[in-house]
Design an enzyme around this catalytic site. Structure first.
Site, short mmCIF file in Angstrom:
data_model
loop_
_atom_site.label_atom_id
_atom_site.label_comp_id
_atom_site.label_asym_id
_atom_site.label_seq_id
_atom_site.Cartn_x
_atom_site.Cartn_y
_atom_site.Cartn_z
N ASN A 11 0.73 -1.06 0.04
CA ASN A 11 0.14 0.04 0.07
C ASN A 11 0.95 1.29 0.01
OD1 ASN A 11 -1.80 2.07 0.49
ND2 ASN A 11 -2.17 1.48 2.68
N LYS A 13 0.29 4.33 -0.40
CA LYS A 13 -0.68 5.31 0.08
C LYS A 13 -0.15 6.47 -0.67
CE LYS A 13 -0.06 3.51 4.81
NZ LYS A 13 -0.19 3.87 6.09
N HIS A 97 -9.63 0.79 4.86
CA HIS A 97 -8.57 1.16 5.43
C HIS A 97 -8.54 2.11 6.74
CE1 HIS A 97 -4.38 2.72 6.30
NE2 HIS A 97 -3.88 1.40 5.44
N GLU A 99 -7.28 4.66 7.61
CA GLU A 99 -6.95 6.05 7.10
C GLU A 99 -8.34 6.85 6.61
OE1 GLU A 99 -3.29 5.78 5.43
OE2 GLU A 99 -2.32 5.19 7.35
N GLU A 169 -5.43 -4.97 10.59
CA GLU A 169 -4.44 -3.91 10.86
C GLU A 169 -4.73 -3.17 12.26
OE1 GLU A 169 -2.84 -2.68 7.06
OE2 GLU A 169 -4.39 -1.53 7.12
N GLY A 175 2.08 2.64 10.61
CA GLY A 175 3.04 3.69 10.58
C GLY A 175 3.73 4.16 11.74
N SER A 214 3.07 -1.73 10.59
CA SER A 214 4.73 -1.87 10.68
C SER A 214 5.36 -3.10 10.46
CB SER A 214 4.77 -1.30 12.34
OG SER A 214 4.43 0.20 12.38
C1 PEP Z 1 -0.95 0.23 5.90
O1 PEP Z 1 -1.03 1.23 5.34
O2 PEP Z 1 -2.00 -0.46 5.48
C2 PEP Z 1 0.08 -0.06 6.87
C3 PEP Z 1 0.02 -0.98 7.44
O3 PEP Z 1 1.29 0.78 6.97
P1 PEP Z 1 2.80 0.55 7.92
O4 PEP Z 1 3.26 -0.84 7.26
O5 PEP Z 1 3.39 1.73 7.55
O6 PEP Z 1 2.21 0.38 9.28
#
Ligand code: PEP
Length: 252
Positions: A11, A13, A97, A99, A169, A175, A214
């Site tokens: 992803n 982003k 997601h 976000e 998640e 992040g 992460s």
């Molecule tokens: C994500 O955006 O779905 C995500 C898991 O980001 P990160 O790996 O940066 O935590």
């Protein structure tokens, strides 16, 4: 040993430029080999989808999108319809997601509508679910996961999960550099599978449940070797070819 094929999804982003995506895709596709057992997917920002479709055409890497409208067409300024993504070769679309849920106020119902719209256009939704830190700390993780999952089961029906992927998640891990421990992740993944199994055992066994939050080159292996973790949804680490490849090669 499960027969589910792992999936590692990038992803990106809102990151990248024409120059950087050329470099990144070049390096990732060159680094793939017979060692790459998992299915690999890239979800770039919308505007780069046509370019990615071209770049990925001669590779085994799949193309997806990070978001989509729940509607088919019309006066919806700034939105992108599912059929448009399909037309440019997207096979997967991330829906719900955190976000999008938090920064753009997407409700459980709206996420379910997007899930249905993606499938109606013969693409595969990657349904993201996960709890906030305060929800975990107040022991409400399972309640939140159940609510987010049930909203989609109620609207789309359990059979729809035959053509879907789920990404667990935990919002506090996205992040932030704080990864869920393998035990925390496995516990929720198992809960998700059992929740689906209440409706249909076969669907629950077959669906791929990714972990996201992460995931890095140095922690992917210990997460991916767990029984109910079928790959990952990768944000930050998917922007560095070497790290992303290491993660892809960490699947069981
Ligand atoms: C994500 O955006 O779905 C995500 C898991 O980001 P990160 O790996 O940066 O935590």
């Amino acid at each position: 040993m499960s027969e589910r094929r792992s999936l590692v999804a990038a992803n990106w982003k809102m990151n990248g430029s024409l120059e950087s995506i050329h470099q990144l895709v070049g390096a990732v596709s060159q680094g793939m080999s017979e060692k790459t057992k998992s299915e690999v997917l890239i979800c770039p920002p919308f505007v780069y989808i046509p370019e990615l479709a071209r770049l990925l055409a001669k590779t085994d890497i799949r193309l997806g999108a990070q978001n989509v409208s729940h509607l088919e067409s019309g006066a919806y300024t700034g939105e992108v319809a599912p059929a448009m993504l399909k037309e440019f070769g997207c096979e997967y679309v991330i829906v719900g997601h955190s976000e999008r849920r938090m920064l753009y106020s997407e409700s459980d119902v709206r996420v379910a509508e997007k899930f249905i719209a993606v499938q109606a256009n013969t693409m595969i939704p990657i349904l993201c679910i996960g709890e906030l830190l305060e929800e975990r700390e107040s022991n409400n993780t399972e309640e939140v996961i159940a609510r987010q999952l049930d909203a989609v089961i109620d609207k789309a029906g359990i059979q729809a999960f035959k053509h879907a992927v789920i990404a667990y998640e935990p919002v506090w891990a996205i992040g932030t550099g704080k990864t869920a421990t393998p035990e925390q992740a496995q516990e929720v993944h198992e809960f998700i599978r059992l929740r689906l199994a209440r409706h249909d055992h076969e669907t629950a066994e077959a669906i791929r449940i990714l972990y996201g939050g992460s995931v890095k080159a140095d922690n992917a292996k210990q997460l991916f070797e767990l029984a109910d973790i079928d790959g990952g949804l990768i944000g930050g680490a998917s922007l560095v070819a070497e790290d992303f490849l290491t993660i892809c090669h960490s699947v069981r």
